[in-house]
Design an enzyme around this catalytic site. Sequence first.
Site, PDB file in Angstrom:
ATOM      1  N   CYS A  87      12.716 -67.661  63.507  1.00  0.00           N
ATOM      2  CA  CYS A  87      12.864 -68.945  64.206  1.00  0.00           C
ATOM      3  C   CYS A  87      14.237 -69.056  64.878  1.00  0.00           C
ATOM      4  O   CYS A  87      15.263 -69.165  64.205  1.00  0.00           O
ATOM      5  CB  CYS A  87      12.653 -70.083  63.199  1.00  0.00           C
ATOM      6  SG  CYS A  87      13.040 -71.723  63.834  1.00  0.00           S
ATOM      7  N   CYS A  90      16.177 -72.274  64.077  1.00  0.00           N
ATOM      8  CA  CYS A  90      16.676 -72.200  62.694  1.00  0.00           C
ATOM      9  C   CYS A  90      17.996 -71.435  62.654  1.00  0.00           C
ATOM     10  O   CYS A  90      18.942 -71.840  61.975  1.00  0.00           O
ATOM     11  CB  CYS A  90      15.663 -71.518  61.784  1.00  0.00           C
ATOM     12  SG  CYS A  90      14.097 -72.396  61.612  1.00  0.00           S
TER      13      CYS A  90
END
Length: 161
Positions: A87, A90
Amino acid sequence: MANGQQLMAERIMIVSCSQCGSKNRVDPETAEVNQPVCGKCGTLLDLSRAVNEEKKPVVVTDGSFQRDVVNASNEKPVVVDCWAEWCGPCRMLAPALDELARESAGRYRIAKLNVDENPMTSANFQIRSIPTLLIFKGGKMVDRIVGLQSKQVLAMKLAQH
């Protein structure tokens, strides 16, 4: 809370015993004079390890979530970063969380939960989008932040808890 009690509560550290894992409240000023020991098993407590632990996020798993997040949030708020390696947002959020952990001064704890490796906890809290931050206080989830946010926005949210 009276001013004296509040000042005392702010300087108290929570130190995990390296032997039995019990959480111990330690006053750093008293610890300079007397070596603190675990209230459960009597093992000497390592304060340097406790200070370093507070300054970085703790990794939590399905198996440790209850102890490291739910139970720990009775002492101070715990922010859980639900993330995954693949991600991009993230990875962009991680430095801000690392900084918040270093700057926390014991007011709150930052934890990281890899959703790919911990599907039970992810399902329990219905994590549908990442990054998602869950804020726990007093053993209960009190807030949820979904998506990439700036460090300033996260700090303001944490100040509310």
